[in-house]
Design an enzyme around this catalytic site. Structure first.
Site, PDB file in Angstrom:
ATOM      1  N   GLY A 144       0.824  -1.211   0.000  1.00  0.00           N
ATOM      2  CA  GLY A 144       0.000   0.000   0.000  1.00  0.00           C
ATOM      3  C   GLY A 144       0.846   1.244   0.000  1.00  0.00           C
ATOM      4  O   GLY A 144       2.074   1.188   0.089  1.00  0.00           O
ATOM      5  N   ALA A 148       8.232   5.744   3.314  1.00  0.00           N
ATOM      6  CA  ALA A 148       8.900   5.554   4.598  1.00  0.00           C
ATOM      7  C   ALA A 148       9.056   6.864   5.376  1.00  0.00           C
ATOM      8  O   ALA A 148       8.812   6.902   6.588  1.00  0.00           O
ATOM      9  CB  ALA A 148      10.269   4.925   4.360  1.00  0.00           C
ATOM     10  N   LYS A 199       4.354  -1.879  -9.344  1.00  0.00           N
ATOM     11  CA  LYS A 199       4.191  -0.415  -9.293  1.00  0.00           C
ATOM     12  C   LYS A 199       5.554   0.274  -9.382  1.00  0.00           C
ATOM     13  O   LYS A 199       5.652   1.379  -9.899  1.00  0.00           O
ATOM     14  CB  LYS A 199       3.378   0.023  -8.070  1.00  0.00           C
ATOM     15  CG  LYS A 199       4.017  -0.313  -6.725  1.00  0.00           C
ATOM     16  CD  LYS A 199       4.661   0.867  -6.107  1.00  0.00           C
ATOM     17  CE  LYS A 199       5.627   0.671  -5.019  1.00  0.00           C
ATOM     18  NZ  LYS A 199       5.968  -0.382  -4.212  1.00  0.00           N
ATOM     19  N   ASP A 257      -0.700   2.555  -4.241  1.00  0.00           N
ATOM     20  CA  ASP A 257       0.765   2.538  -4.190  1.00  0.00           C
ATOM     21  C   ASP A 257       1.367   3.075  -5.492  1.00  0.00           C
ATOM     22  O   ASP A 257       2.421   3.723  -5.487  1.00  0.00           O
ATOM     23  CB  ASP A 257       1.242   1.099  -3.920  1.00  0.00           C
ATOM     24  CG  ASP A 257       2.554   1.066  -3.146  1.00  0.00           C
ATOM     25  OD1 ASP A 257       3.110   2.146  -2.877  1.00  0.00           O
ATOM     26  OD2 ASP A 257       3.018  -0.037  -2.823  1.00  0.00           O
ATOM     27  N   ARG A 266      12.546   6.679  -5.829  1.00  0.00           N
ATOM     28  CA  ARG A 266      13.715   6.421  -6.654  1.00  0.00           C
ATOM     29  C   ARG A 266      13.367   5.929  -8.059  1.00  0.00           C
ATOM     30  O   ARG A 266      14.035   6.263  -9.028  1.00  0.00           O
ATOM     31  CB  ARG A 266      14.604   5.404  -5.940  1.00  0.00           C
ATOM     32  CG  ARG A 266      15.134   5.969  -4.638  1.00  0.00           C
ATOM     33  CD  ARG A 266      15.752   4.934  -3.754  1.00  0.00           C
ATOM     34  NE  ARG A 266      14.756   4.230  -2.962  1.00  0.00           N
ATOM     35  CZ  ARG A 266      15.025   3.518  -1.887  1.00  0.00           C
ATOM     36  NH1 ARG A 266      16.259   3.376  -1.480  1.00  0.00           N
ATOM     37  NH2 ARG A 266      14.071   2.922  -1.222  1.00  0.00           N
ATOM     38  N   ASN A 267      12.287   5.133  -8.196  1.00  0.00           N
ATOM     39  CA  ASN A 267      11.916   4.620  -9.521  1.00  0.00           C
ATOM     40  C   ASN A 267      11.444   5.754 -10.413  1.00  0.00           C
ATOM     41  O   ASN A 267      11.803   5.849 -11.581  1.00  0.00           O
ATOM     42  CB  ASN A 267      10.841   3.555  -9.369  1.00  0.00           C
ATOM     43  CG  ASN A 267      11.353   2.361  -8.593  1.00  0.00           C
ATOM     44  OD1 ASN A 267      12.131   1.577  -9.108  1.00  0.00           O
ATOM     45  ND2 ASN A 267      10.956   2.242  -7.331  1.00  0.00           N
ATOM     46  N   GLU A 295      14.628  -0.336  -7.422  1.00  0.00           N
ATOM     47  CA  GLU A 295      14.139  -1.716  -7.423  1.00  0.00           C
ATOM     48  C   GLU A 295      13.327  -2.068  -8.668  1.00  0.00           C
ATOM     49  O   GLU A 295      13.198  -3.234  -9.015  1.00  0.00           O
ATOM     50  CB  GLU A 295      13.296  -1.971  -6.175  1.00  0.00           C
ATOM     51  CG  GLU A 295      14.120  -2.164  -4.928  1.00  0.00           C
ATOM     52  CD  GLU A 295      13.280  -2.617  -3.748  1.00  0.00           C
ATOM     53  OE1 GLU A 295      13.589  -3.661  -3.169  1.00  0.00           O
ATOM     54  OE2 GLU A 295      12.306  -1.911  -3.424  1.00  0.00           O
TER      55      GLU A 295
END
Ligand SMILES: NC(=O)c1ccc[n+]([C@@H]2O[C@H](COP(=O)([O-])OP(=O)(O)OC[C@H]3O[C@@H](n4cnc5c(N)ncnc54)[C@H](O)[C@@H]3O)[C@@H](O)[C@H]2O)c1
Length: 344
Positions: A144, A148, A199, A257, A266-267, A295
């Site tokens: 979800g 962070a 995602k 998400d 970062r993506n 990632e």
């Protein structure tokens, strides 16, 4: 009060200490061999370097050599390392995990088994445990829209915890929800575990539209929205093919998400660098050099293999995945590739 051991002292692992401590639990944060500099900063009284937020008061810190002590008496173990480290850390922690009532998993990704078949992460952890003959407690996947830094700062967050064992999901959700960190429980582990890494893959495409905006100083919102819609369709198609529920993809774990991951992170940043005209390989190198794990990059390659593994009509239903994989591989005209995949 429950004793909770969080494995991985990166952004997400350290952030979860905030809601868990708010509920009065005994929270232990174990850093891997890569986390010493993060724990040094926290011990020196500085904000956590990844979230820029101070670690929740009363959280107990453990260094990589203190894994056994960190896990001693743990009732819930939370695995919160990057997907590449999941199997290794799970293997090291198995004796402690086996004694816990639940294993929570925040890591997002896919994992190849010894034959190269692609698995969802909970299945990879089950395989690691089965190989060593260690019984596992029920797994609860965590997903979800929960950035962070916002969780760490105690800002309102709705998150999905999903596991096959309905009773343990209900227990965990009840015990870990705080006033601001609210947990929805579900049994659809597959829907959540497909949504979470996918995602990240599609946030790269969303970032490309943002990068075009920056480069041209004109919005490409229509392209971004068409990309978002196609991403949701493709996540739903893959989820269904693996036995997940479409409503999970249309809820917090998928649409929720994807929205937050396409706004920041970062993506999306990697995608926007490409959209601004940077070469994909150079953009990734720059991010890795700045300790920014993207990632979505490994997830895209593994997702392509998973889709091929499932076969049938699925590969044809996932043109955006193919476009993102090609862009990562350095294809020319990244924006044109994405547009061709999402425009009717
Ligand atoms: N940051 C977020 O907002 C967020 C939100 C939800 C889920 N997650 C997921 O939680 C997981 C951790 O993310 P993060 O944001 O804390 O990342 P991070 O980069 O801040 O921390 C990564 C953690 O993984 C460990 N790690 C990295 N490579 C490793 C390896 N090769 N072997 C063993 N351990 C290794 C690091 O030591 C560190 O503890 C990821 O799978 C991520 O997708 C993150």
């Amino acid at each position: 009060m429950t004793t909770i051991t969080i494995l991985g002292a990166g952004a997400m692992g350290s952030a979860l200490a905030t809601p868990y401590r708010a509920q009065g639990h005994d929270v232990r944060l174990w850093g891997t061999w890569l986390d010493d500099h993060l724990l040094d900063a926290v011990e020196a009284g500085r904000p956590h370097p990844r979230t820029n937020v101070r670690l929740a008061e009363g959280t107990r810190l453990f260094r990589s050599g203190e894994l056994e002590a960190a896990l001693d008496g743990a009732e819930y173990v939370v695995l919160s390392v990057a997907s590449v480290g999941v199997e290794k850390v799970a293997e090291l922690a198995l004796p402690g995990i086996a004694r816990a009532r639940a294993l929570l998993l925040t890591s997002k990704g896919f994992a190849p088994d010894a034959e190269g078949r692609i698995e969802l992460l909970p299945d990879a952890v089950r395989r690691v445990a089965a190989t060593s003959g260690t019984p596992l407690p029920p797994i609860v996947a965590v997903g979800g829209p929960c950035k962070a830094n916002e969780v760490a700062a105690d800002r309102w967050t709705a998150t999905l915890y999903a596991g096959k064992d309905e009773a343990i999901v209900a227990e965990v959700a009840d015990s870990l929800s705080s006033t601001t960190y609210r947990i929805e429980g579900a049994t659809d582990e597959v829907g959540l575990e497909v949504s979470a890494p996918m995602k990240n893959v599609y946030a790269i495409a969303l970032g490309i539209a943002d990068g075009l905006h920056e480069a041209h100083d004109e919005p490409f919102h229509n392209l971004k929205s068409a990309t978002f819609a196609q991403a949701v369709r493709e996540i739903a198609a893959l989820g269904e093919a693996l036995g997940g529920r479409t409503e999970t993809v249309y809820g917090l774990a998928g649409v929720g998400d994807l929205e937050v991951t396409g706004l920041s992170g970062r993506n999306k940043v990697y995608g926007s660098r490409i959209g601004r005209g940077e070469e994909a390989g150079a953009a990734l190198e720059a991010m890795v050099a700045a300790e920014q794990t993207v990632e979505g990059v490994p997830a895209a390659g593994l997702a392509v293999r998973l889709v091929e593994q499932i076969g049938g009509s699925l590969p044809d239903r996932m043109p955006l995945l193919a476009a993102v994989a090609a862009v990562i591989d350095g294809a020319e005209d990244p924006a044109g590739r994405v547009a061709a995949a999402v425009l009717p």
